[in-house]
Design a protein around this motif. Structure first.
Motif, short mmCIF file in Angstrom:
data_model
loop_
_atom_site.label_atom_id
_atom_site.label_comp_id
_atom_site.label_asym_id
_atom_site.label_seq_id
_atom_site.Cartn_x
_atom_site.Cartn_y
_atom_site.Cartn_z
N ASN B 10 11.25 -12.78 0.83
CA ASN B 10 12.33 -11.82 0.58
C ASN B 10 11.79 -10.50 0.04
O ASN B 10 12.21 -9.42 0.46
N LEU B 11 10.86 -10.62 -0.87
CA LEU B 11 10.28 -9.40 -1.45
C LEU B 11 9.57 -8.58 -0.39
O LEU B 11 9.79 -7.37 -0.28
N TRP B 12 8.75 -9.25 0.41
CA TRP B 12 8.01 -8.51 1.44
C TRP B 12 8.97 -7.85 2.42
O TRP B 12 8.80 -6.71 2.83
N HIS B 13 9.97 -8.59 2.79
CA HIS B 13 10.98 -8.05 3.70
C HIS B 13 11.58 -6.77 3.16
O HIS B 13 11.58 -5.73 3.81
N ARG B 14 12.04 -6.83 1.91
CA ARG B 14 12.68 -5.67 1.32
C ARG B 14 11.73 -4.47 1.23
O ARG B 14 12.11 -3.33 1.51
N VAL B 15 10.52 -4.75 0.80
CA VAL B 15 9.57 -3.64 0.64
C VAL B 15 9.23 -3.02 1.98
O VAL B 15 9.16 -1.79 2.10
N MET B 16 9.03 -3.84 3.00
CA MET B 16 8.70 -3.31 4.31
C MET B 16 9.83 -2.44 4.86
O MET B 16 9.60 -1.35 5.37
N VAL B 17 11.05 -2.94 4.74
CA VAL B 17 12.19 -2.18 5.23
C VAL B 17 12.34 -0.88 4.45
O VAL B 17 12.56 0.19 5.02
N ALA B 18 12.19 -0.98 3.14
CA ALA B 18 12.32 0.22 2.30
C ALA B 18 11.25 1.25 2.67
O ALA B 18 11.51 2.45 2.69
N THR B 19 10.05 0.76 2.96
CA THR B 19 8.96 1.66 3.34
C THR B 19 9.33 2.46 4.58
O THR B 19 9.11 3.67 4.64
N LEU B 20 9.90 1.77 5.57
CA LEU B 20 10.30 2.46 6.79
C LEU B 20 11.44 3.45 6.51
O LEU B 20 11.40 4.59 6.96
N GLU B 21 12.43 2.99 5.78
CA GLU B 21 13.60 3.82 5.53
C GLU B 21 13.23 5.14 4.84
O GLU B 21 13.76 6.19 5.18
N ARG B 22 12.35 5.04 3.87
CA ARG B 22 11.97 6.26 3.12
C ARG B 22 10.89 7.03 3.82
O ARG B 22 10.27 7.91 3.23
N ASP B 23 10.66 6.78 5.02
CA ASP B 23 9.43 7.01 5.77
C ASP B 23 8.28 7.57 4.95
O ASP B 23 7.91 8.72 5.05
N LEU B 24 7.72 6.64 4.22
CA LEU B 24 6.46 6.89 3.53
C LEU B 24 5.36 7.03 4.58
O LEU B 24 5.55 6.61 5.72
N PRO B 25 4.24 7.65 4.21
CA PRO B 25 3.13 7.74 5.18
C PRO B 25 2.79 6.35 5.69
O PRO B 25 2.46 5.47 4.90
N ASP B 26 2.92 6.14 6.99
CA ASP B 26 2.72 4.79 7.50
C ASP B 26 1.24 4.50 7.69
O ASP B 26 0.59 4.95 8.61
N LEU B 27 0.75 3.74 6.73
CA LEU B 27 -0.67 3.41 6.71
C LEU B 27 -0.92 2.09 7.43
O LEU B 27 -0.08 1.20 7.43
N THR B 28 -2.10 2.02 8.04
CA THR B 28 -2.57 0.78 8.62
C THR B 28 -2.77 -0.26 7.53
O THR B 28 -2.93 0.07 6.37
N ALA B 29 -2.80 -1.51 7.93
CA ALA B 29 -3.12 -2.58 6.96
C ALA B 29 -4.47 -2.29 6.32
O ALA B 29 -4.65 -2.44 5.11
N ARG B 30 -5.39 -1.79 7.12
CA ARG B 30 -6.72 -1.49 6.60
C ARG B 30 -6.69 -0.35 5.61
O ARG B 30 -7.34 -0.39 4.56
N GLN B 31 -5.95 0.68 5.97
CA GLN B 31 -5.87 1.83 5.07
C GLN B 31 -5.22 1.43 3.75
O GLN B 31 -5.67 1.84 2.68
N PHE B 32 -4.22 0.61 3.85
CA PHE B 32 -3.54 0.14 2.66
C PHE B 32 -4.47 -0.69 1.78
O PHE B 32 -4.59 -0.47 0.56
N ALA B 33 -5.15 -1.62 2.39
CA ALA B 33 -6.07 -2.48 1.64
C ALA B 33 -7.16 -1.65 0.99
O ALA B 33 -7.54 -1.86 -0.17
#
Lengths: 112, 112
Positions: B10-33
């Motif tokens: 549930n947490l991951w779901h919410r955070v992922m959706v929120a990330t898209l909605e606020r269109d934060l800089p969309d980083l790759t999994a690698r960039q994020f890590a």
DNA sequence: CGTTATCGTTCCGGTTGCGCAACGAATCTT
DNA sequence: AAGATTCGTTGCGCAACCGGAACGATAACG
């Protein structure tokens, strides 16, 4: 459910690193959000609905579905009622993937 | 810190959706890590060290650093001791971004 | 010294994703 | 029945990323 921002950062860090190490299929933020939404959001799920909910374009949804269904994590079915629409539904493989991912996150949370 | 797999999903779901909605800089999994690791892992951080730790190629690290430093989230500095090496260090903007992200996650965790 | 090793970057060809616009198919409207 | 609307998909040009190999710069070794 409590989680301060320090814990959140540590958790995200661990999960991201673990994801790379185990080289799980590296999904886009969009693909990830889409996958979660199909499994956890209220059905039925259509392309336009997902596009609106996630604020991404319809073609982006179509392509994310291409990828996710190629991985076997999701399945497309024509809507019987309105044959223009496509219903996106879950698969066993997708459920297993999400379950494993969530278990990994839960395990890593304990080690914080 | 407790988190069962249901909550994690549930947490991951919410955070992922929120990330898209606020269109934060969309980083790759690698960039994020990579970003998380620079801020939370033990310094000093070098390209080869990050590549080994995250099990990705050196060129991939270089390009991820290009992107992250273009966003101002990270900074490159020549190692004084060994001028072949590059030390990757933090920036104010990167700290702010991570802080905001973690706060968002923490907030969403409360609504579960 | 000269040689060898190591560091990060760049070059190469190929893959994947994007938004916009146009499309065929299905449905709705009148 | 005819035109307008809505559905998901696809074609297009473009940008980002990938791994492997080669590169210049620096350091370590004999």
């Amino acid at each position: 459910m409590e989680l301060n921002h320090i814990h959140a950062m540590n958790l995200w860090h661990r999960v991201m690193v673990a994801t790379l190490e185990r080289d799980l299929p590296d999904l886009t933020a969009r693909q990830f959000a889409l996958l979660f939404h199909v499994y956890l959001g209220p059905p039925p799920h259509t392309v336009r609905g997902l596009a609106a909910r996630l604020k991404i374009s319809k073609p982006a949804v179509t392509r994310a579905l291409d990828r996710l269904s190629a991985l076997g994590f999701v399945k497309r079915m024509r809507d019987k009622g309105d044959r223009r629409s496509v219903i996106i539904s879950r698969t066993v493989a997708g459920a297993v993937f999400l379950r494993d991912f969530a278990d990994m996150a839960a395990d890593l949370a304990e080690t914080v």
